[in-house]
Every structure is written in C-alpha cells, then in structure tokens.
Scaffold this motif. Sequence first.
Motif, mmCIF file in Angstrom:
data_model
loop_
_atom_site.group_PDB
_atom_site.id
_atom_site.type_symbol
_atom_site.label_atom_id
_atom_site.label_comp_id
_atom_site.label_asym_id
_atom_site.label_seq_id
_atom_site.Cartn_x
_atom_site.Cartn_y
_atom_site.Cartn_z
ATOM 1 N N ALA A 199 6.837 -0.641 14.197
ATOM 2 C CA ALA A 199 5.014 -1.605 15.036
ATOM 3 C C ALA A 199 4.502 -0.252 15.769
ATOM 4 O O ALA A 199 3.233 -0.468 15.535
ATOM 5 C CB ALA A 199 5.777 -2.935 16.173
ATOM 6 N N SER A 200 4.870 0.770 15.468
ATOM 7 C CA SER A 200 4.834 1.812 16.590
ATOM 8 C C SER A 200 3.982 2.648 15.213
ATOM 9 O O SER A 200 3.440 3.607 15.822
ATOM 10 C CB SER A 200 4.750 2.654 17.146
ATOM 11 N N PRO A 211 0.270 -0.952 -0.287
ATOM 12 C CA PRO A 211 -0.490 0.125 -0.078
ATOM 13 C C PRO A 211 0.974 0.780 0.077
ATOM 14 O O PRO A 211 2.279 1.019 0.132
ATOM 15 C CB PRO A 211 -0.783 -0.684 1.537
ATOM 16 N N LEU A 244 1.593 4.079 2.182
ATOM 17 C CA LEU A 244 0.987 4.179 3.352
ATOM 18 C C LEU A 244 1.230 5.905 3.597
ATOM 19 O O LEU A 244 1.048 6.706 4.264
ATOM 20 C CB LEU A 244 2.081 3.721 4.436
ATOM 21 N N GLY A 245 2.291 6.460 2.616
ATOM 22 C CA GLY A 245 1.695 8.260 2.403
ATOM 23 C C GLY A 245 2.747 8.422 3.669
ATOM 24 O O GLY A 245 3.963 7.735 3.627
ATOM 25 N N LEU A 295 1.604 3.050 10.887
ATOM 26 C CA LEU A 295 0.456 2.545 10.503
ATOM 27 C C LEU A 295 1.574 1.191 9.382
ATOM 28 O O LEU A 295 0.367 -0.190 9.440
ATOM 29 C CB LEU A 295 0.159 3.271 8.934
ATOM 30 N N GLU A 338 -0.298 -6.223 12.140
ATOM 31 C CA GLU A 338 -0.979 -6.537 13.412
ATOM 32 C C GLU A 338 -2.356 -6.942 12.999
ATOM 33 O O GLU A 338 -2.776 -7.761 14.238
ATOM 34 C CB GLU A 338 -0.473 -5.431 15.161
ATOM 35 N N GLN A 382 0.457 -1.458 11.968
ATOM 36 C CA GLN A 382 -1.119 -1.547 12.763
ATOM 37 C C GLN A 382 -1.545 -2.605 11.282
ATOM 38 O O GLN A 382 -2.500 -3.424 11.332
ATOM 39 C CB GLN A 382 -1.765 0.090 12.434
ATOM 40 N N LEU A 383 -1.235 -2.028 10.027
ATOM 41 C CA LEU A 383 -1.114 -3.635 8.967
ATOM 42 C C LEU A 383 -1.351 -4.498 9.632
ATOM 43 O O LEU A 383 -2.203 -5.718 9.385
ATOM 44 C CB LEU A 383 -1.351 -2.573 7.619
#
Lengths: 303, 465, 289
Positions: B260-261, B249, B251-252, B263, B269, B266-267
């Motif tokens: 892990a902290s 993706p 992600l900008g 985006l 996990e 988040q994807l």
Amino acid sequence: MFPNAFKIGLEKTFGKALTNYVYLLPIIGLILFIFLYPIAYGIYISFTNFSLQHLFNATIVGFQNYYLLFQSGLIYPIILQTLIWTVGSIVPMVLMGMLVAVILNQKGFKLKLPIFTLILLPWAFPAFISLLVWSGMWNTHFGIINQFLSLFGLSQINWLYSVIPAWSVLIITNLWLSFPYYTAFFLSSMQSVPDEFHESAKVDGANMLQRFSRVTWPSIKGAVAFASISGFIFTWNNFYPIYLLTSGGPGTSTYSLTVYAYSQAFSYYNYSLGAAFSVISVVILAIMAIFMLKYTKVLDMIS
Amino acid sequence: MTNKVSMNLWVAVLVVVVVAIVGVAAYYYYKPSSVPSTGVSITFWEAFSPSEYNAFASKILPAFEAQHPNIHVLITNVSLSTSNFETAAVAASAPNVYVDSNNDEGLLYSAGLLLNLNPYLGSSYFSQFATGPLNSVSVQNGTVVFGLPLNENSILMYYNKAYITNSSVLSNTGALLPYLTNLNNTKGIWGFAYGMGATYGYVEAAWLAGFGGGLFKYGTYGAPTLNSSAMVNALEFWYNQTFINHINPDLGSGSGVSFASGLEGQLFETGKAAIMFDGPWDLVPLVNALGTNLGAAPLPKVSSTGQYFAPILGSNAIAVTVPQASGASAAQINASITFAEFLASSQAQAWMYNGSGDLPSNNVVLSQLISSAQAGTLLPPFAAAENLTAAEFSGVEQGILAQEQGHTIPQPSTPQMNYYYSGVSGMHPELGLYYTNKTITAQDVASCVQAFVASNGTITLPACS
Amino acid sequence: MDVNKYTVLNFIKWTLSYIVIGMVLIFALFPLYYIVLLSFSKIPSIATLSLSSLIPNFSDFTLSAYEAVMASPFFTWLINSLVLAAGTVAVALSTAFLAGIALSRLNIPGKKALIVFLYILTFFPFTAIVIPIYLSYSHLGLLNNYLGLILIYASGTAIFGAYMSKIFIDSVPKDYEEAAMVDGQSRFMAFLTVLFRIARPIVIFLTLLAFIAAYTDYAVINVLVSKGSLYTLMLGLYHVSATASGSQTAAVNLNIFAAFSILMGLPIVTLYIVFQKYLTQMYSVSGIR
C-alpha cells in the motif's frame, strides 16, 4: 582571541614557524577528530572477519578480504564503472557549466541576473528530494519522461533495466543536480577578467573563439582545474544518485565502489568486505587526486 | 632544498601526531556523565505504522505505565532500519526492546544479539500463541524463542468489488485470468497491481508454492531450494501476465513499488487495478481508500497444477536485546521482558486489532475474532468510520482469516530465511534483466538466488549475473 | 560589407545564445515546475499522473497538501534544521578561514603535505566511517546531539573552504592588513577585520555550501539521531512521506511530498536569491589564475 603577550610567549617557547600552526589547529583538530579514528578502524576491520556473524568475536584474517575482492574479479568492472560514473558526470557538468557561463557573461546579455538566479535553483533544492522526484519521472510505465517521449511516437524505454539507458539516467540526473554549481563558479571567475582585455583583443581583430582562447581561458583555467578536480573527488564518492536511482543495477553494471561498499556493509552485513572496498576506493582516489593536483599545478594554488 | 622539504614534512607530521595524541588522551579521559534516575528505564525501538502507533500510544502504553509505574519506556520510532540496530549493537547502545519482522529477528538472533526468552518465561507461557506465528520466532524445536509474536502476517488478495462482481472467479487461475483479461479489454483496468520486478521474498515464495515448489519443503529446516522448475515457472507466470496477457503493469524496479505504501497501492487505491497482494498490516489504509468496495480473499489455486499459491506465514515480534549489545543491567532485562509480555498479552493485542487491524497471534483474541467474523458482527472503529456495515467488514476479515488459516508456508527463522529475503530483494536487477529484455533466462535468475542463499550471503548476489 | 557580415554574425550569436539559454532553463526548471504543480494538486501518485496534468488547471487548484504539511510539526523541524545549519556554518567558516589565512600568509613548514593529507582523509565517504563514528560518539555522549552532527558536517566543508579562502586571500594585497597593523591592532585582528570585510563573496559562498550540507543531510542524521524532538526537516519529510504518520493513508502522497519539499526548499532558495550577486563576485576580487 590571541593577545599579543600570549603569542609572543608561544613564539619564545616554540619558535615562530610552530606558532603559526595555531591558526591551523582548529582545522587539524576537526578533521582528525572526525576522520582519524574511523579510518584507522576501517582499515583495521578490513583485515578481520567482522560481519553480522562475528559482531563481538571478530578475528584478524590478514588479506583474506582483499584476496576475495581481486580473486572474484568483481572489483575490476566496479573500478571501471566508478571511473565511468565520475568522468561521465564531470565532463558534461563542466562543459555545460562553462557554456552557460560564457553565454551569460557576454556583454549586453539581457536579463542576466534573473536567468542566473533561475539556473541556480536545481543546485539550491535539496538533492535527496530532487533524486526521489527524478526517480519517479524515469519510471517506465508511469514516468512523465516516457509519457513525453510517446508524444513523438517513441516507444517506452526501460530506463533502469538496461545498461546504456541506466547510465544515461544517472548522468543526466547528476548533470541537472550539479551544473549550476559550475556555472556559478565559472561565471564568477570570468567576471574577474577586466573588460578592457576583451576590448583590446577586439581591436586586434580577434574573433569570438580567439578571444575565448586568448583572453578568457588563460584567466579561468585555474578555476576550471580547481573546480574539476574537487568535483571529481566529490562525484567519486557521491552516493545518493546511484543508490536512489539504479541501486547499482541492472545486474552490477552501475555500481560504484562507494555504493557497492555500502551495500556490502549494510544490506549484507559483511562489514569487513565493505571496509576493504572503501580502502581500495580511497587509495585509488588519493593517487589520482595527488597526480591531478600536481599536474594541473592546483596544488601550488591551494597551499 | 630537499633537506628543507623533508624538514618541513617532519614538522607537519609532528603536529599531526601531537594533535592526535592529545585527542586520544582526551577521549579516554572523558567520561560521559551518568544520568541519575529512579526506577528502571528501558529503551524501545519500534517501527509501528501510524494506526499501530495510535493504538500503542493511546491504549497500550498508558495501561502499562499505570501497572508498572517504576518502569520508564523511552520510545524511538525507527523507520525499519535493521542496519541501525546492528550499528548500535556494536557500540553496546542497541535498544533494550525491539519490534521487527520475525525474519529480521531470526538473523539478529543468529548473530547473538537477541535473548532466548524461553528460559525466562517457561515453555507453558508460549501455549497462548497460535502455532504459525510462534513457529516463526522459534528455532531448535521451540527450545529457543527469540521474540514474542504480536500478530500474524501473510499476504493475501485484496480486490475491488466494483470490478470483481463475481467472487467465485477468485478461487482458481483458470477462472480468474480470463475474467481479468476481459476486464482489461472492456474497462481498461489492470487485473493486478503487482510489481514483479521489485518483489519481496515474502511474496515470491507464494508463487513458488503454486508450482509445486516448497521453500523449506513444509517444515524441513535448512537452506531453501530455489534453483527449481517451480521457481522458473513462477517467474514465467508473471512474465506472461505482464507481457503476454497484459493484465499486470510493469511497475519497474527500485524502492516504492510494493504494497500500500508504493505504486501497487496507488494503482489499487485509485481504482486502476482490480487486485493487489498485501497483508493485514495494510488493512486500515485500504479500508480508508476503498471503503465498501474492498474485498479480501485467499490466493487462488493454480488450475494447471492443482496446487495453491501459498504465502509465508510470519509475524512482527517483540524481542529483548542481549546485555552485550544493549548494555542492560539485570533489572533492565527483567523490565524489558515485563514490557514485552505486556505488549504480547491478549488485552494489548485486542487493542491493537481495534486500532490497526493487525491479526492477533494470541489464541483467545484470535478465536473471538473468528467467531464474530463468522457471525457477521465484527466492526472495529476504523471500519465503522468508513461507513462499512458489520456484515460487510466481517466479509473482508473472513477473507483475510481464510488465507491465514488456509494454505500457508511455515517460516522457520533460520539465518537462511533472511538470506532468502535479501536474496530476492537483491535479485531485482536480475528480475529486470529477465522480465524486460529477456537478456537472461528465468533459469539464470533461479540459480543465481539459490547460490546466494546457499552461501549464507557471503557471495555477493549481483556477481552471478 | 564588413559591417554587414558583423551584423549577421552578431544576430546569429544572440539568437543562438538565447535559444541555448532557453533550453537550459527548461531543463533546469522542469522538475521544479513539476513539483510546484503537484503540490497544488490532488494528485496522490504518479500512477494517476498524465501529460495533461502538466498544464495548470486552476479549477483543481487546492491547498490541501499544504494543509497536511502544516498538520505535521513542520515548524519545529524547521527551527531544528536552521539551528543545525547555523552551527555548521559557524564552525566550518571559522576553521576554514583561519586555515586560509595561515596557508596564504604565514610561514608554515610542511603545509603543502599537511593540507593534502587532511584533504585525503576526507576522501573516506561517510558510509564507510559510520560505524566507528557511532562507536566513538556513543562513548562521548554525542549521539542525539547537534554538536556531534555539526562537527561532521563542518569537517566536510572545512578543507574545501580552506582552499577557497587561501586562493582568495592570496589575491588581497598585503597593504590592507599592514595598514591595519599600523593602527596598532594585533596581526590576527588585522587579518580578521580587514579580510572578512573584503572577503564577503567567498564567505557567502562557503556559507551556502555549509548551510546546504547540514540542511539537506539525510545519511548522517538518520544514523546518529533517533530522538523525535531532534528531527530536522529532512527526517521529517521522510517520516511524513514514507511512514505517512501525517496523513490518513499509508500510501506516499505525492502532493504532500511535493508541498513539503517546496516549503523545505524555500529557505535555501531565498538565501540563494539574496546572495546571488555575491556568487558572481566570488572571484571579482580574487582573480584566480
């Protein structure tokens, strides 16, 4: 706090005019305490090579930093961008603040107080948090704004990657943060206009626009000028919206002087270059501010 | 009229001057009261992760205080703000002891803010550390060591076993990319969760290696070569995965994307992506999130070039600040070194591993770890808590170790290294221009970063776009 | 005919008014709605967020994010924030009001130049002066000290506050304090007792400004305070969401961030709601022209 005897003693010694300074001493002391030494220091290091490599052995290099700024040509677009940021923010804020205030101020507007309260909320919410939330909302792939636009068949906009969308992000977000302040400011100044003025204008057959220009505007234009100028100065130095939303990108196209000075000093540790940027920024701002204060007669109003 | 105005002005100026003079006089007259104390107090700034902090506070610190009752450690948690350290150093109030990444410390050392620990501890002391992490905190052929490595770090590939059921595809891009494309087509899962527009120098260097680029040409110190076809190929590789193959993706840019902290995490996990690139430092949250589905493997080989993606090997290290920056007395310097030694000791590193999964830099602890991972008996408390078996967790750790022991790039911590890091972070806007709109070419990005790094950070990066 | 035209115009006017206000309300409230919704959800990230999560779903309603916030030292941070904000309000208000009195009522040579000069000094953004402030504060022992912070916050609001008070006091007839002086009070006390009472709207406006400056600051306190016991909500929020020591995973938990923000925003929002009627009266006495 100041017994009469003490005051009279002071007046005898220094004369009445000077004694009146006692009232101003707290604010003079406060401002000088916080700003005088740091500013002198900032101006001083802008003439040195103070950086991470010369932390304890900085030497005076004259106008080298200023020369670098102008010779590289980088500063001109950044000055222009700072103007775009400031004017581009302040104009919509004032217009929207005014529009909402005019609507709410209409006689017979229902639910005025609850609506006014709700409109104040963006201003009341901590800006740092709001900016982080907005930054997530503008995300290209996962942001709620692009998801919403896709409902209407619009393709994803890379808000933070192209110049025009990036400016839109900054200005819309900043508008959200600040327009309620102007609404409150203008609404309260409009309410100082007695109703009879509007009534008598009505009797004279003036329409809505005429009543605004003849009655409302003359009585609030001082407030508008004051709010716009102080807002201009605040926005010029407002750091977090740009820093948190675009970090000056894409390229250098949304840097303002303040944000650029900060990243020079604290990302690249070129403290002296950052200081030179700050000095130039303040000089430009001060000239503009004095001009605006004088031209709009706000100076007479505030002193 | 003018007379009166100028008179008024003079009075105002006079008042300002008087107030200023009184202020300055008071400033110099004022002396802060000194705090009497028994023993030696040292200040310590750390940016431990939550699990690291727990290990530090529950095991390491109490043991240190029991052993050295006359040394008081005043701890401050700072959230990774090297710039605060420098500000404090100017005022001679920097902490006595400081933990940060080796590249940050390399920069601080080059600015004269950190002590060379070699003369204090003697060359033989350093033989207890593994070569990679030790090199990451040494310059001038090891005669200068500006920090004691507490761990060793590099990125590697974490994957979700629910999606990658056949781990053999992980070894090269020729097998991996089609597998991920298929995964995306059949299950709608992203192959990677990699924020290429917000990447770090730490990560970017790994792609460079896969296309024949050497950041420092394997051990040659000096400015990195980034204006190269390898850099261009690396940038284009990720462009293709994102906008051609659609298995990564976009992600900008901006903060909060990586690891892990961000985006990426988040994807990964939440099971929306099969692979993410992260280091041992995030093992605990990843084990918590994926449990038995978590897998780890070294970065793959690039099939078209036959070369491996190879990450930079670095460390977090504990450093002692020079007296000029911290105002330390000789006793405080000695106490600081004692404290640093304790944190780098094998006992402390073993505790740290059990609490946080940080890969040890100490040879003894590291070899114990390797042998129990190979024996399949490794099970630290944080993994047991997520119901992993020793065999399962040993598999994960073996993947991590395979990367750290395998293809990596050594990291000489010259100032250039740090300028390379800030160069890559600073090129996010350029990456955005390239990746999203292709208004500039990959070659433009490459030459821009090179110019920045070569200038030791004195030219301002964005100026080259 | 005339009446008809008037009624139609009137109808259009009111319809437009309510439509515009409706749109403004959506714009103003949507981000806040979004935060509130997230705070009651299990959604940990924007990666799992879709348009359908914008419609409240009561079966997914959970207080877990709020429980996570309560597990952090939230109330300690709240008390710290309130102490800091109260100190700032006190210093900013008293200096600004005194200056406002002087500017409005007293003969002070050179006050115009002086007050502009002071204003221009405050144009230097904090980011430009942070290192020298750190230097002098470290010398004066004001690092990790609320007094040092209060002085900085107050200096940001004081000049603007002085202007506002001056404009306001200009509009108060001199008879007020003259009447008080007849009662035998000193001039100064007369100013204070009378003006402070009438000036409530402006005092409240400045109180809000000073309160927000201190309560929501991140930049200043992040540099000047490193002691955990002095953390404010703003630092606490950063701590909880960025370093995530309050939660089990290092990922930023959006729902916890949202819940923290809501709890943190509540005191200010309450202040606004309590004081908003004064905000609309800010000028009702003063009549700025």
